[in-house]
Design a protein around this motif. Structure first.
Motif, mmCIF file in Angstrom:
data_model
loop_
_atom_site.group_PDB
_atom_site.id
_atom_site.type_symbol
_atom_site.label_atom_id
_atom_site.label_comp_id
_atom_site.label_asym_id
_atom_site.label_seq_id
_atom_site.Cartn_x
_atom_site.Cartn_y
_atom_site.Cartn_z
ATOM 1 N N SER A 72 -38.469 -19.615 -33.047
ATOM 2 C CA SER A 72 -39.946 -19.891 -32.788
ATOM 3 C C SER A 72 -40.160 -19.148 -31.591
ATOM 4 O O SER A 72 -41.563 -18.696 -31.604
ATOM 5 C CB SER A 72 -39.821 -21.513 -32.778
ATOM 6 O OG SER A 72 -38.932 -21.932 -31.534
ATOM 7 N N ALA A 73 -39.516 -18.988 -30.707
ATOM 8 C CA ALA A 73 -39.621 -18.109 -29.469
ATOM 9 C C ALA A 73 -40.073 -16.819 -29.786
ATOM 10 O O ALA A 73 -40.805 -16.118 -29.078
ATOM 11 C CB ALA A 73 -38.394 -18.390 -28.625
ATOM 12 N N ALA A 74 -39.365 -16.223 -30.662
ATOM 13 C CA ALA A 74 -39.408 -14.760 -31.223
ATOM 14 C C ALA A 74 -40.864 -14.642 -31.794
ATOM 15 O O ALA A 74 -41.668 -13.675 -31.835
ATOM 16 C CB ALA A 74 -38.290 -14.492 -32.139
ATOM 17 N N CYS A 75 -41.425 -15.543 -32.586
ATOM 18 C CA CYS A 75 -42.722 -15.750 -33.271
ATOM 19 C C CYS A 75 -43.765 -15.749 -32.330
ATOM 20 O O CYS A 75 -44.541 -14.841 -32.338
ATOM 21 C CB CYS A 75 -42.858 -16.920 -33.985
ATOM 22 S SG CYS A 75 -44.380 -16.998 -34.851
ATOM 23 N N ALA A 76 -43.545 -16.500 -31.286
ATOM 24 C CA ALA A 76 -44.457 -16.327 -30.056
ATOM 25 C C ALA A 76 -44.575 -15.179 -29.512
ATOM 26 O O ALA A 76 -45.692 -14.744 -29.423
ATOM 27 C CB ALA A 76 -44.376 -17.744 -29.218
ATOM 28 N N ARG A 77 -43.433 -14.719 -29.242
ATOM 29 C CA ARG A 77 -43.455 -13.365 -28.469
ATOM 30 C C ARG A 77 -44.114 -12.191 -29.200
ATOM 31 O O ARG A 77 -44.807 -11.652 -28.663
ATOM 32 C CB ARG A 77 -41.577 -13.126 -27.959
ATOM 33 C CG ARG A 77 -41.790 -11.783 -27.562
ATOM 34 C CD ARG A 77 -39.973 -11.475 -26.875
ATOM 35 N NE ARG A 77 -39.479 -11.503 -28.371
ATOM 36 C CZ ARG A 77 -39.286 -10.592 -29.272
ATOM 37 N NH1 ARG A 77 -39.965 -9.562 -29.350
ATOM 38 N NH2 ARG A 77 -38.563 -10.756 -30.524
ATOM 39 N N GLU A 78 -43.576 -12.073 -30.611
ATOM 40 C CA GLU A 78 -44.124 -11.066 -31.316
ATOM 41 C C GLU A 78 -45.506 -11.254 -31.720
ATOM 42 O O GLU A 78 -46.154 -9.940 -31.657
ATOM 43 C CB GLU A 78 -43.182 -11.044 -32.586
ATOM 44 C CG GLU A 78 -42.090 -10.537 -32.786
ATOM 45 C CD GLU A 78 -41.729 -9.115 -32.305
ATOM 46 O OE1 GLU A 78 -42.829 -8.478 -32.675
ATOM 47 O OE2 GLU A 78 -40.576 -8.472 -32.100
ATOM 48 N N ALA A 116 -45.880 -15.493 -38.059
ATOM 49 C CA ALA A 116 -46.815 -16.661 -38.042
ATOM 50 C C ALA A 116 -48.064 -16.439 -39.012
ATOM 51 O O ALA A 116 -48.527 -15.451 -39.401
ATOM 52 C CB ALA A 116 -47.529 -16.720 -36.754
ATOM 53 N N LEU A 117 -48.267 -17.400 -39.922
ATOM 54 C CA LEU A 117 -49.232 -17.469 -40.983
ATOM 55 C C LEU A 117 -50.482 -17.988 -40.117
ATOM 56 O O LEU A 117 -50.676 -19.397 -39.845
ATOM 57 C CB LEU A 117 -49.045 -18.306 -41.932
ATOM 58 C CG LEU A 117 -49.829 -18.252 -43.279
ATOM 59 C CD1 LEU A 117 -49.793 -16.853 -43.894
ATOM 60 C CD2 LEU A 117 -49.229 -19.038 -44.528
ATOM 61 N N ASP A 125 -51.716 -15.258 -27.281
ATOM 62 C CA ASP A 125 -50.822 -16.394 -26.618
ATOM 63 C C ASP A 125 -51.204 -17.727 -27.727
ATOM 64 O O ASP A 125 -52.069 -18.508 -26.915
ATOM 65 C CB ASP A 125 -51.122 -16.623 -25.020
ATOM 66 C CG ASP A 125 -50.017 -17.571 -24.623
ATOM 67 O OD1 ASP A 125 -49.146 -17.879 -25.499
ATOM 68 O OD2 ASP A 125 -50.387 -18.044 -23.552
ATOM 69 N N ARG A 126 -50.411 -17.766 -28.776
ATOM 70 C CA ARG A 126 -50.664 -19.038 -29.564
ATOM 71 C C ARG A 126 -49.730 -19.929 -29.618
ATOM 72 O O ARG A 126 -48.460 -19.166 -29.602
ATOM 73 C CB ARG A 126 -50.924 -18.534 -31.125
ATOM 74 C CG ARG A 126 -52.173 -17.593 -30.978
ATOM 75 C CD ARG A 126 -52.987 -17.594 -32.329
ATOM 76 N NE ARG A 126 -53.117 -18.655 -32.957
ATOM 77 C CZ ARG A 126 -54.126 -19.677 -32.784
ATOM 78 N NH1 ARG A 126 -54.945 -19.615 -32.012
ATOM 79 N NH2 ARG A 126 -54.176 -20.685 -33.794
ATOM 80 N N PRO A 127 -49.714 -21.203 -29.740
ATOM 81 C CA PRO A 127 -48.677 -22.139 -29.846
ATOM 82 C C PRO A 127 -48.094 -21.864 -31.398
ATOM 83 O O PRO A 127 -48.819 -21.756 -32.249
ATOM 84 C CB PRO A 127 -49.296 -23.535 -29.884
ATOM 85 C CG PRO A 127 -50.666 -23.292 -30.131
ATOM 86 C CD PRO A 127 -51.099 -21.909 -29.641
ATOM 87 N N VAL A 128 -46.723 -21.950 -31.432
ATOM 88 C CA VAL A 128 -46.233 -21.935 -32.638
ATOM 89 C C VAL A 128 -45.867 -23.145 -33.410
ATOM 90 O O VAL A 128 -45.633 -24.219 -32.992
ATOM 91 C CB VAL A 128 -44.665 -21.315 -32.635
ATOM 92 C CG1 VAL A 128 -44.149 -21.102 -34.018
ATOM 93 C CG2 VAL A 128 -44.780 -19.796 -32.100
ATOM 94 N N PHE A 143 -43.874 -19.439 -39.793
ATOM 95 C CA PHE A 143 -44.307 -20.490 -38.882
ATOM 96 C C PHE A 143 -45.882 -20.776 -39.001
ATOM 97 O O PHE A 143 -46.434 -19.822 -39.325
ATOM 98 C CB PHE A 143 -43.977 -20.582 -37.415
ATOM 99 C CG PHE A 143 -42.626 -20.602 -37.187
ATOM 100 C CD1 PHE A 143 -42.069 -21.787 -36.896
ATOM 101 C CD2 PHE A 143 -41.848 -19.357 -37.303
ATOM 102 C CE1 PHE A 143 -40.598 -21.809 -36.491
ATOM 103 C CE2 PHE A 143 -40.498 -19.486 -36.581
ATOM 104 C CZ PHE A 143 -40.043 -20.812 -36.620
ATOM 105 N N ASP A 144 -46.304 -21.970 -39.006
ATOM 106 C CA ASP A 144 -47.867 -22.112 -39.025
ATOM 107 C C ASP A 144 -48.454 -21.601 -37.640
ATOM 108 O O ASP A 144 -48.150 -22.168 -36.809
ATOM 109 C CB ASP A 144 -48.143 -23.607 -39.210
ATOM 110 C CG ASP A 144 -49.785 -23.954 -39.566
ATOM 111 O OD1 ASP A 144 -50.431 -23.000 -39.213
ATOM 112 O OD2 ASP A 144 -49.877 -25.133 -39.913
#
Length: 174
Positions: free
Chosen positions: A69-75, A35-36, A83-86, A109-110
């Motif tokens: 996208s789920a991996a990004c949120a999890r990581e 995530a950026l 806990d951020r929305p991707v 992802f943003d």
């Protein structure tokens, strides 16, 4: 993670191998998602990994069966306690294998703009800290390919376009 059971049902029974063992012999790439995340001043949130000598963005390896996208949120949650929305996908970048790392397909992802009151808690088992910096300020502490990748991701934010790169180089026509 999304429930794909209805999609599985629509696709029908899994394919059977005509020649057993072929699928196991095929190449398997590592997939990563990050995530950026920015602050109100436009600086990027970098993490300081304890397992490599360069800065990176929050993110990590996509687990088998897990959407990027789920991996990004999890990581992001695991690495920095947020806990951020991707947001939207900014960039897909392929990197060749080097050293102990296999070649990877990287999804950026943003991560949006983080409010100053947000509390960042770096995971002690993976990170020694975090740092806010512009790309230029962080350049000396980034791999050249990561600098190129994040420069393209920044362009994707500014233009609203999804970009495709290989080793941080924009592909022609992308």
């Amino acid at each position: 993670m999304s429930d794909f059971s209805a999609d599985f049902e629509l696709d029908g029974e899994p394919e059977r191998e005509f020649h057993p063992g072929v699928a196991k012999r095929m190449a398997h790439k590592t997939v990563a998602a990050g995530a950026l995340i920015r602050d109100p001043d436009g600086r990027f949130l970098f993490v300081v990994p304890n397992y490599k000598p360069f800065l990176d963005i929050p993110g990590g390896i996509v687990e088998p069966g897990e959407p990027p996208s789920a991996a990004c949120a999890r990581e992001v949650g695991e690495e920095i306690g947020l806990d951020r929305p991707v947001g939207r996908l900014l960039l897909v970048d392929w990197t060749p294998g080097r050293g102990p790392w296999s070649d990877q397909v990287q999804f950026v992802f943003d991560g949006g703009v983080l409010e100053p009151a947000a509390v960042i808690r770096p995971a002690a088992d993976e990170l020694t800290g975090f740092r806010w910096a512009t790309l230029e300020e962080a350049r000396a502490d980034l791999r050249a390919s990561v600098f190129r990748r994040l420069s393209l991701a920044s362009t994707a934010i500014a233009t609203g376009r999804l970009l495709h790169a290989e080793y941080g180089h924009l592909l022609s026509g992308a």
